[in-house]
Design a protein around this motif. Structure first.
Motif, PDB file in Angstrom:
ATOM      1  N   HIS A 141      32.372  32.449  44.421  1.00  0.00           N
ATOM      2  CA  HIS A 141      33.404  32.464  43.384  1.00  0.00           C
ATOM      3  C   HIS A 141      33.671  33.866  42.839  1.00  0.00           C
ATOM      4  CE1 HIS A 141      33.391  28.137  43.465  1.00  0.00           C
ATOM      5  NE2 HIS A 141      32.108  28.083  43.151  1.00  0.00           N
ATOM      6  N   SER A 142      33.285  34.898  43.563  1.00  0.00           N
ATOM      7  CA  SER A 142      33.449  36.258  43.040  1.00  0.00           C
ATOM      8  C   SER A 142      34.917  36.618  42.838  1.00  0.00           C
ATOM      9  CB  SER A 142      32.770  37.267  43.960  1.00  0.00           C
ATOM     10  OG  SER A 142      33.290  37.196  45.275  1.00  0.00           O
ATOM     11  N   ALA A 143      35.780  36.218  43.768  1.00  0.00           N
ATOM     12  CA  ALA A 143      37.209  36.535  43.626  1.00  0.00           C
ATOM     13  C   ALA A 143      37.817  35.791  42.437  1.00  0.00           C
ATOM     14  CB  ALA A 143      37.958  36.182  44.910  1.00  0.00           C
ATOM     15  N   ALA A 144      37.412  34.539  42.240  1.00  0.00           N
ATOM     16  CA  ALA A 144      37.907  33.773  41.089  1.00  0.00           C
ATOM     17  C   ALA A 144      37.427  34.383  39.780  1.00  0.00           C
ATOM     18  CB  ALA A 144      37.451  32.318  41.201  1.00  0.00           C
ATOM     19  N   LEU A 145      36.207  34.904  39.784  1.00  0.00           N
ATOM     20  CA  LEU A 145      35.663  35.544  38.587  1.00  0.00           C
ATOM     21  C   LEU A 145      36.459  36.798  38.239  1.00  0.00           C
ATOM     22  CD1 LEU A 145      33.154  34.622  36.948  1.00  0.00           C
ATOM     23  CD2 LEU A 145      31.857  36.401  38.126  1.00  0.00           C
TER      24      LEU A 145
ATOM     25  N   ARG B 128      40.450  39.439  34.667  1.00  0.00           N
ATOM     26  CA  ARG B 128      41.700  40.201  34.593  1.00  0.00           C
ATOM     27  C   ARG B 128      42.760  39.457  33.785  1.00  0.00           C
ATOM     28  NH1 ARG B 128      43.956  42.146  40.287  1.00  0.00           N
ATOM     29  NH2 ARG B 128      41.773  42.874  40.361  1.00  0.00           N
ATOM     30  N   VAL B 129      42.879  38.148  34.000  1.00  0.00           N
ATOM     31  CA  VAL B 129      43.891  37.365  33.284  1.00  0.00           C
ATOM     32  C   VAL B 129      43.537  37.254  31.806  1.00  0.00           C
ATOM     33  CG1 VAL B 129      44.952  35.086  33.089  1.00  0.00           C
ATOM     34  CG2 VAL B 129      44.621  36.112  35.344  1.00  0.00           C
TER      35      VAL B 129
ATOM     36  N   GLY C 298      38.953  32.036  26.108  1.00  0.00           N
ATOM     37  CA  GLY C 298      38.119  31.261  27.021  1.00  0.00           C
ATOM     38  C   GLY C 298      38.950  30.351  27.909  1.00  0.00           C
ATOM     39  N   ASP C 299      39.954  29.712  27.317  1.00  0.00           N
ATOM     40  CA  ASP C 299      40.846  28.840  28.085  1.00  0.00           C
ATOM     41  C   ASP C 299      41.648  29.656  29.104  1.00  0.00           C
ATOM     42  OD1 ASP C 299      39.909  26.945  26.292  1.00  0.00           O
ATOM     43  OD2 ASP C 299      41.665  27.107  24.999  1.00  0.00           O
ATOM     44  N   THR C 300      42.059  30.861  28.684  1.00  0.00           N
ATOM     45  CA  THR C 300      42.775  31.751  29.585  1.00  0.00           C
ATOM     46  C   THR C 300      41.878  32.176  30.742  1.00  0.00           C
ATOM     47  OG1 THR C 300      44.113  32.559  27.741  1.00  0.00           O
ATOM     48  CG2 THR C 300      44.071  33.909  29.733  1.00  0.00           C
ATOM     49  N   PHE C 301      40.609  32.447  30.439  1.00  0.00           N
ATOM     50  CA  PHE C 301      39.638  32.770  31.481  1.00  0.00           C
ATOM     51  C   PHE C 301      39.589  31.637  32.513  1.00  0.00           C
ATOM     52  CE2 PHE C 301      35.461  32.487  33.362  1.00  0.00           C
ATOM     53  CZ  PHE C 301      35.115  33.797  33.662  1.00  0.00           C
ATOM     54  N   VAL C 302      39.535  30.401  32.027  1.00  0.00           N
ATOM     55  CA  VAL C 302      39.487  29.250  32.942  1.00  0.00           C
ATOM     56  C   VAL C 302      40.747  29.213  33.806  1.00  0.00           C
ATOM     57  CG1 VAL C 302      39.417  26.742  33.104  1.00  0.00           C
ATOM     58  CG2 VAL C 302      37.975  27.920  31.427  1.00  0.00           C
ATOM     59  N   GLY C 303      41.915  29.387  33.172  1.00  0.00           N
ATOM     60  CA  GLY C 303      43.159  29.395  33.943  1.00  0.00           C
ATOM     61  C   GLY C 303      43.168  30.486  34.994  1.00  0.00           C
ATOM     62  N   GLY C 304      42.684  31.674  34.629  1.00  0.00           N
ATOM     63  CA  GLY C 304      42.609  32.769  35.583  1.00  0.00           C
ATOM     64  C   GLY C 304      41.644  32.478  36.715  1.00  0.00           C
TER      65      GLY C 304
ATOM     66  N   LEU D  24      40.867  29.448  37.895  1.00  0.00           N
ATOM     67  CA  LEU D  24      41.484  28.455  38.777  1.00  0.00           C
ATOM     68  C   LEU D  24      42.579  29.079  39.630  1.00  0.00           C
ATOM     69  CD1 LEU D  24      41.650  25.371  36.376  1.00  0.00           C
ATOM     70  CD2 LEU D  24      39.811  26.072  37.930  1.00  0.00           C
ATOM     71  N   ALA D  25      43.316  30.032  39.062  1.00  0.00           N
ATOM     72  CA  ALA D  25      44.324  30.746  39.854  1.00  0.00           C
ATOM     73  C   ALA D  25      43.648  31.523  40.983  1.00  0.00           C
ATOM     74  CB  ALA D  25      45.123  31.703  38.960  1.00  0.00           C
ATOM     75  N   GLY D  26      42.489  32.116  40.691  1.00  0.00           N
ATOM     76  CA  GLY D  26      41.747  32.826  41.726  1.00  0.00           C
ATOM     77  C   GLY D  26      41.255  31.898  42.816  1.00  0.00           C
ATOM     78  N   VAL D  27      40.812  30.690  42.438  1.00  0.00           N
ATOM     79  CA  VAL D  27      40.409  29.701  43.435  1.00  0.00           C
ATOM     80  C   VAL D  27      41.587  29.372  44.345  1.00  0.00           C
ATOM     81  CG1 VAL D  27      39.664  27.309  43.772  1.00  0.00           C
ATOM     82  CG2 VAL D  27      38.583  28.716  42.003  1.00  0.00           C
TER      83      VAL D  27
END
Length: 398
Positions: free
Chosen positions: A309-313, A318-319, A380-386, A388-391
């Motif tokens: 999950h490094s790319a998603a992280l 960044r988001v 935190g919610d934005t982090f989650v969205g970012g 999932l976008a990375g996934v």
């Protein structure tokens, strides 16, 4: 993987208060607040006790989510301030981020009203268990670093910026699941689970978790399940959620406040040795395949599946930094601009040390940003969205 992002489990209508030092000072003096009264643990039953809680958290620089005895308390407090009506809840805010990045989603909602219908973008569809319109607003207080509040016997100073959430939300406490959830999950590539933190009836929680597990049987085998922790009103309820769901959870996320709640102690987020100890302890408590902790200085994943999950992280960090910079206006071009900015030196040092000490751990340093009016609401919610976008992007490249 399937085509749909299903995000839940409950959304909110938020009253985002505009921080006004003059109003806060006036309320503190009108209510006769003194420094020795500041506490983060007393029940919030009226405007005064809500104000005392705000000042107590402000003095520590901490964020939190707290229950209030009625929505009237929130209405009374917010009446003194300019405020914006926005949509909240981890799933909804993550969906708004995905919309800004050009990714549609399906929301699972437990309440609905005209604010929700008006503010949800066209790319975000929804299923709902609500049988009628209701409004139980969440109060969002975002205070800045260096905020000074005059109380009767002195001054309260905030060492950091942070956000506070206060709510009494019956639909989210009941967390009734839509009969359409299982059908929506049958075509899901990602399922985001959050929101059980507001429930207060343990027997009902057990029922809802069993119902959710039945619905999750519809998920495709390659779907990713992301669970985001939150400020549980009853912390032991988090143990119950894990007992039911941990085997199905691929990524288990939490922020720095929740990390410290689990450990029962403060953690120096820039002390590598302290962080390494904390992550080891947290992963012992929560042995997730990938445990993600996101903080103001770094985001780190530990566990046997962390490395995948490094790319998603990276996307998540960044988001979230972009929202911190530009607020609700964030767009993909803004995220690209953030990528060119300097990382936090202390965060980079911690990430490097953790990577050497914990096998398989991956981390990303936060950005070092000097912003006159940062947005801390929904980070935190934005982090989650970012994330999932990375996934999604990783799956497209695979």
């Amino acid at each position: 993987m399937g085509r749909t992002f299903v995000l839940g489990l409950g959304g909110t209508v938020d009253y985002e208060l505009v921080w006004d030092p003059a109003v806060i000072d006036r309320l503190a003096l009108d209510h006769g607040v003194r420094r020795h009264e500041l506490t983060t643990t007393a029940p919030i039953t009226d405007e005064r006790s809500l104000l005392v809680a705000v000042l107590a958290y402000l003095a520590s620089g901490a964020g939190a989510e707290r229950f209030v005895t009625s929505s009237e308390v929130i209405e009374s407090f917010v009446s003194h301030f300019v405020h914006r009506i926005t949509l909240g809840g981890t799933g909804v805010r993550a969906g708004l981020v995905l919309d800004a990045l050009g990714i549609p989603s399906v929301q699972h909602l437990v309440s609905i009203d005209d604010n929700v219908r008006r503010l949800l973008p066209a790319s975000v569809s929804y299923i709902s268990s609500a049988e009628e319109d209701t409004l139980d607003p969440h109060l969002i207080v975002q205070y800045p670093v260096g905020a000074r509040v005059q109380v009767v016997d002195g001054e309260v100073l905030s060492p950091a910026s942070n956000r506070l959430i206060f709510a009494n939300d019956p639909p989210n406490r009941r967390m009734l699941l839509s009969p359409d959830l299982a059908r929506s999950l049958a075509d899901a590539s990602i399922f985001l689970v959050s929101g059980f933190n507001t429930m207060q009836d343990h027997d009902l929680l057990e029922v809802r978790l069993s119902e959710l597990q039945r619905a999750m049987r519809s998920l495709p085998d390659d779907a990713l399940v992301y669970y985001e922790d939150a400020g549980f009103y009853a912390r032991d309820f988090a143990d119950t959620v894990r007992a039911h769901l941990l085997p199905q959870i691929d990524v288990y996320g939490m922020n720095e406040d929740e990390l410290q709640e689990y450990l029962g102690r403060s953690v120096n987020l820039l002390d590598a040795d302290d962080v390494i100890r904390a992550l080891r302890e947290a992963h012992t408590i929560i042995p997730a395949r990938a445990l993600v902790v996101h903080t103001r200085y770094w985001a780190i994943a530990v566990g046997p599946d962390a490395a995948r999950h490094s790319a998603a992280l990276e996307s998540a960090v960044r988001v979230a930094a972009t929202r911190y910079r530009v607020g609700d206006a964030l767009r993909l071009a803004d995220v690209d601009d953030t990528a060119t900015m300097r990382r936090h030196d202390g965060g980079e040092a911690v990430v490097a040390a953790v990577g050497s000490a914990l096998a398989g751990a991956v981390g990303i340093a936060a950005f070092s940003l000097d912003v006159p009016r940062p947005t801390t609401v929904g980070l935190g919610d934005t982090f989650v969205g970012g994330f999932l976008a990375g996934v999604a992007r990783s799956a497209e490249r695979a």
